[in-house]
Design a protein around this motif. Structure first.
Motif, short mmCIF file in Angstrom:
data_model
loop_
_atom_site.label_atom_id
_atom_site.label_comp_id
_atom_site.label_asym_id
_atom_site.label_seq_id
_atom_site.Cartn_x
_atom_site.Cartn_y
_atom_site.Cartn_z
N TYR A 85 -6.63 -4.58 8.16
CA TYR A 85 -6.60 -5.63 7.01
C TYR A 85 -6.86 -5.20 5.66
N LEU A 86 -6.73 -6.13 4.80
CA LEU A 86 -6.94 -5.83 3.30
C LEU A 86 -8.10 -6.49 3.00
N ALA A 87 -9.28 -5.89 2.43
CA ALA A 87 -10.42 -6.24 2.30
C ALA A 87 -10.51 -6.88 0.92
N GLN A 88 -9.72 -6.24 -0.10
CA GLN A 88 -9.47 -6.56 -1.27
C GLN A 88 -7.90 -6.21 -1.67
N PRO A 89 -7.55 -6.82 -2.92
CA PRO A 89 -6.24 -6.48 -3.21
C PRO A 89 -5.94 -4.99 -3.50
N VAL B 193 0.85 -1.15 -0.11
CA VAL B 193 -0.18 0.07 -0.04
C VAL B 193 0.96 1.29 0.00
N ARG B 194 0.57 2.02 -0.98
CA ARG B 194 1.39 3.57 -0.98
C ARG B 194 0.64 4.61 -0.47
N VAL B 195 1.07 5.75 -0.47
CA VAL B 195 0.44 6.81 -0.05
C VAL B 195 -0.74 7.23 -0.77
N ARG B 196 -0.29 7.10 -2.36
CA ARG B 196 -1.16 7.46 -3.16
C ARG B 196 -2.44 6.47 -3.35
N ASP B 197 -2.02 5.21 -3.02
CA ASP B 197 -3.41 4.33 -2.91
C ASP B 197 -4.30 4.78 -1.91
N LEU B 198 -3.72 5.40 -0.52
CA LEU B 198 -4.59 5.79 0.42
C LEU B 198 -5.56 6.99 -0.17
N LEU B 199 -4.71 7.90 -0.65
CA LEU B 199 -5.58 9.26 -1.16
C LEU B 199 -6.52 9.05 -2.13
N SER B 200 -6.45 7.94 -3.08
CA SER B 200 -7.25 7.73 -4.18
C SER B 200 -8.36 6.56 -3.68
N HIS B 201 -8.03 6.03 -2.70
CA HIS B 201 -9.27 5.05 -2.00
C HIS B 201 -8.93 3.76 -2.98
N HIS B 202 -7.68 3.41 -3.09
CA HIS B 202 -7.28 2.27 -3.65
C HIS B 202 -6.43 1.20 -2.90
N GLY B 203 -6.42 1.62 -1.55
CA GLY B 203 -5.52 1.14 -0.58
C GLY B 203 -5.96 -0.42 -0.14
N GLY B 204 -7.08 -1.03 -0.39
CA GLY B 204 -7.65 -2.23 -0.11
C GLY B 204 -8.46 -2.24 1.17
N LEU B 205 -8.21 -1.25 1.89
CA LEU B 205 -8.83 -1.40 3.49
C LEU B 205 -10.31 -1.28 3.41
N PRO B 206 -11.07 -1.99 4.25
CA PRO B 206 -12.43 -2.11 4.53
C PRO B 206 -12.82 -0.58 4.64
N TYR B 207 -14.15 -0.51 4.21
CA TYR B 207 -14.96 0.70 4.26
C TYR B 207 -14.74 1.62 5.80
N ALA B 208 -15.26 0.98 6.74
CA ALA B 208 -15.29 1.64 7.87
C ALA B 208 -15.55 0.80 9.17
N ARG B 209 -15.51 1.10 10.45
CA ARG B 209 -15.72 0.54 11.55
C ARG B 209 -16.85 1.33 12.06
N LEU B 210 -18.20 0.91 11.82
CA LEU B 210 -19.30 1.94 11.96
C LEU B 210 -19.84 2.07 13.46
N ALA B 211 -19.67 1.04 14.31
CA ALA B 211 -19.70 0.91 15.84
C ALA B 211 -18.74 2.04 16.45
N GLY B 212 -19.44 3.05 17.01
CA GLY B 212 -18.28 4.00 17.68
C GLY B 212 -17.81 4.89 16.99
N SER B 213 -18.33 5.36 15.63
CA SER B 213 -17.89 6.14 14.68
C SER B 213 -17.82 7.45 15.17
N PHE B 214 -18.97 7.98 16.03
CA PHE B 214 -19.24 9.13 16.57
C PHE B 214 -19.64 9.20 18.11
N GLN B 215 -19.13 10.27 18.85
CA GLN B 215 -19.05 9.97 20.17
C GLN B 215 -19.46 11.47 20.81
#
Length: 289
Positions: free
Chosen positions: A73-77, A35-57
């Motif tokens: 973890y990677l949810a997709q390549p 995973v590169r910095v560019r991948d995270l910025l463009s939403h291609h890092g492969g990580l899961p969408y979110a952890r919804l529980a506890g998102s806002f406090q």
């Protein structure tokens, strides 16, 4: 991020481990590239969408950070498909802290808020902020657990100042030079077949309008309990619209308002007629486009 690239503190194509020694992501995809910095910025890092529980406090509650043992973890390549990932952007925040040795609040203040003289941008909701509403009632004051992904607070005036700094010819009044602005609005995923032509820049959605003369359009949609915002930017005309609301159910009315304002400015400034609201869908479209 691009201001740090200009300062030589961040490399878009570096693996994130360069800035987070010892940090690893679990993966069941042995062939996936790092995973590169560019991948995270463009939403291609492969990580899961979110952890919804506890998102806002509640604003006065102790902040509970993400559990990286749970979500790391990677949810997709990596680079296989665009998946908007709050977890990916939260990881990007950690990368920025690692690259600078500063907390995220300081990074935001030093790289964007101070250079643009933004008076109401940060990670704390001002005491005089308009309360968010849901079903006609004011919402309690909340903060985002995932600060890098959902925690930035900004006024309408500050959002407009950021967009002005991204306009052509704005290098002298903003934190980004012409090369950085060009890279932000360059399609990063042209070689990703499963994105089906949906363009991704660095933090923005990109498309080429079918309307004659309009050309490239950047857009961004975001929300928070009780609030929502929409940005549309005609890249080839230097025209942008920001629409915000403190109403949870404002989605469609807010979008209609943004579209009407965008079309009105395009017609006034560039002579481009408004879009056909009820344009019929074609029976078929060629693919690849």
């Amino acid at each position: 991020a691009m201001a740090l690239v200009e300062a030589g503190k961040l490399d878009l194509d570096a693996p994130i481990g360069q800035y987070l020694p010892g940090f690893t992501l679990r993966s069941r995809f042995p062939e996936a590239p790092p995973v590169r910095v560019r991948d995270l910025l463009s939403h291609h890092g492969g990580l899961p969408y979110a952890r919804l529980a506890g998102s806002f406090q509640p604003a006065d509650a102790p902040r509970q950070p993400l559990d990286w043992d749970e979500v790391g973890y990677l949810a997709q390549p990596t680079r296989s498909v665009q998946v908007v990932s709050n977890i990916g952007y939260e990881l990007l925040g950690r990368v920025l802290e690692g690259a600078t040795g500063q907390p995220l609040e300081t990074v935001l203040a030093d790289t964007i808020a101070a250079p643009l003289s933004l008076a109401a941008t940060g990670y704390t909701l001002p005491a005089d902020a308009a309360p968010g509403h849901r079903k006609g009632r004011a919402e309690p004051r909340l903060v985002a657990r995932d600060r890098a992904a959902q925690g930035v607070v900004a006024s309408l005036a500050d959002l407009a100042a950021v967009l002005a700094a991204l306009m052509p010819g704005a290098a002298d009044r903003g934190p980004w030079d012409a090369a950085s602005r060009s890279e932000i609005f360059r399609v990063q995923n042209a070689d990703v077949p499963f994105d089906f032509g949906n363009g991704a820049g660095l933090g923005v959605n990109l498309s080429t309008s079918v309307r004659p003369g309009l050309g490239r359009v950047a857009s961004l949609f975001t929300g928070f309990p009780g609030y929502s915002a929409e940005i549309r930017y005609a890249l080839d005309h230097g025209i942008a619209v920001v629409a915000v609301a403190n109403w949870d159910e404002a989605g469609e009315p807010l979008s209609d308002l943004a579209v009407d304002a965008f079309d009105g400015l395009l017609e006034l400034r560039s002579g481009i007629p408004p879009r056909e609201r009820d344009r019929p869908l074609p029976d078929a479209v060629p693919w690849p486009p």
